[in-house]
Design an enzyme around this catalytic site. Structure first.
Site, PDB file in Angstrom:
ATOM      1  N   MET A  30       0.853  -1.197   0.000  1.00  0.00           N
ATOM      2  CA  MET A  30       0.000   0.000   0.000  1.00  0.00           C
ATOM      3  C   MET A  30       0.889   1.248   0.000  1.00  0.00           C
ATOM      4  SD  MET A  30      -3.440  -0.937   2.034  1.00  0.00           S
ATOM      5  CE  MET A  30      -2.850  -0.719   3.682  1.00  0.00           C
ATOM      6  N   GLY A  36      11.347  -2.955   5.300  1.00  0.00           N
ATOM      7  CA  GLY A  36      10.638  -4.249   5.322  1.00  0.00           C
ATOM      8  C   GLY A  36      10.109  -4.589   3.930  1.00  0.00           C
ATOM      9  N   HIS A  37       9.462  -3.617   3.280  1.00  0.00           N
ATOM     10  CA  HIS A  37       8.954  -3.841   1.910  1.00  0.00           C
ATOM     11  C   HIS A  37      10.109  -4.119   0.956  1.00  0.00           C
ATOM     12  CE1 HIS A  37       5.605  -1.062   3.332  1.00  0.00           C
ATOM     13  NE2 HIS A  37       4.953  -2.135   2.947  1.00  0.00           N
ATOM     14  N   GLY A 147       5.030 -10.188   4.295  1.00  0.00           N
ATOM     15  CA  GLY A 147       5.756 -10.132   5.562  1.00  0.00           C
ATOM     16  C   GLY A 147       5.004 -10.883   6.658  1.00  0.00           C
TER      17      GLY A 147
HETATM   18  O1  PAF Z   1      -0.134  -5.756   3.736  1.00  0.00           O
HETATM   19  C1  PAF Z   1      -0.526  -4.852   2.992  1.00  0.00           C
HETATM   20  O2  PAF Z   1       0.166  -3.877   2.755  1.00  0.00           O
HETATM   21  C2  PAF Z   1      -1.911  -4.929   2.380  1.00  0.00           C
HETATM   22  O3  PAF Z   1      -2.813  -5.518   3.247  1.00  0.00           O
HETATM   23  C3  PAF Z   1      -1.938  -5.633   1.011  1.00  0.00           C
HETATM   24  C4  PAF Z   1      -1.519  -7.087   1.127  1.00  0.00           C
HETATM   25  C5  PAF Z   1      -1.006  -4.918   0.050  1.00  0.00           C
HETATM   26  C6  PAF Z   1      -3.344  -5.596   0.426  1.00  0.00           C
HETATM   27  O4  PAF Z   1      -3.810  -4.296   0.256  1.00  0.00           O
END
Ligand code: PAF
Length: 281
Positions: A30, A36-37, A147
């Site tokens: 999002m 982390g991402h 994650g």
């Molecule tokens: O974990 C997230 O950032 C959200 O829940 C996801 C998996 C991108 C779905 O909108």
């Protein structure tokens, strides 16, 4: 790095990439990307020929409109980060692109979406499952990376993939932590300096709880952990629950032998933080 706003363009790009024999790793996000991402995207990069990330603040998974309004949106910086790790394609649709009409689908995950996060965030997991299904339909990845910080979400996504018989491998990735143990989260940016300092306590309490197991009863550990967190004037525990790591069913005091996970949700002011830790007997 290719940037796509329309699903039809991304689908065409993926199709060509697959014809050329490439495997696709996918990281749905999002936005408001943090290390982390980037660790998820890095792992996807190592394990696949091409990496696709999506950035979409999914409105239907927010049960609290204020939370949706305040969710950080940092698209330009996010794209810079993704370029730096050599992400191949980014999908940044707007709301109309993802939801051209009203969304009526209701998943039945049985017990999985009723407990913990599901109990306090009505409709949240239905919204997550709907958007992840749509994203998987668009990207058709070989592997998708999530994650473990969002432990319950991971179990829900695995259940959705099974229910929808989707051909995608779900790869759980270790939680990335700040030096004091606080799990990295886009929400951390909203903490005041004092809240941020106190939030490090959540990880220490999880560690303390793990050390108490299996010597102490599960109910004693849950009570201790809740009191420890609430002892900070900055923190208020919403739940601290030790559950079966597979089914998320509550465990009795005599349930030795199963893999367990302690899951916690804590408010620091208006900011809601979650974390978890596996326990082994
Ligand atoms: O974990 C997230 O950032 C959200 O829940 C996801 C998996 C991108 C779905 O909108």
């Amino acid at each position: 790095m290719r940037i796509f706003e329309r699903r039809i363009d991304l689908t065409a790009w993926v199709k060509q990439a697959k014809i050329a024999g490439n495997s696709i790793g996918f990281v749905p996000t999002m936005g408001a990307l943090h290390p982390g991402h980037l660790a998820l995207a890095g792992q996807a990069k190592r394990e696949n020929d091409l990496v696709v990330c999506s950035i979409f603040v999914n409105p239907i998974q927010f049960n609290n409109p204020e939370d949706l309004k305040k969710y950080p949106r940092t698209l330009e910086t996010d794209l810079e980060h993704l370029r730096s790790i050599r992400c191949d394609a980014v999908f940044c649709p707007d709301e109309k692109e993802m939801y051209p009409g009203p969304e009526t689908k209701v998943y039945d995950f049985g017990h999985l979406d009723k407990v913990m996060e599901g109990r306090y965030r009505q409709g949240h997991f239905n919204g997550v499952a709907i958007v992840v299904k749509k994203l998987f339909d668009i990207v058709e990845p070989h592997r998708a990376y999530f994650g473990q910080k969002d432990y319950q979400q991971l179990q829900i996504i695995k259940a959705m993939v099974k229910k929808e018989a989707m051909d995608v491998e779900i790869i759980p990735c270790a939680t990335v932590r700040e030096p004091d143990g606080l799990a990295m989260s886009s929400r951390n940016a909203r903490l005041t300096p004092t809240q941020r300092q106190e939030a490090g306590k959540i990880y220490k309490v999880l560690q303390g709880a793990r050390e108490m197991y299996p010597g102490q009863a599960v109910s004693t550990i849950e009570k201790w952990a809740t009191q420890e967190i609430n002892a900070s004037p900055e923190l208020e525990t919403e739940y601290f629950q030790i559950v079966d790591a597979e089914t998320l069913l509550p465990v009795g005091d005599d349930d030795l032998g199963n893999e367990l996970v302690a899951c916690v949700a804590v408010y620091a002011g208006e900011v809601r933080l979650i974390d978890n830790m596996k326990f082994y007997s």
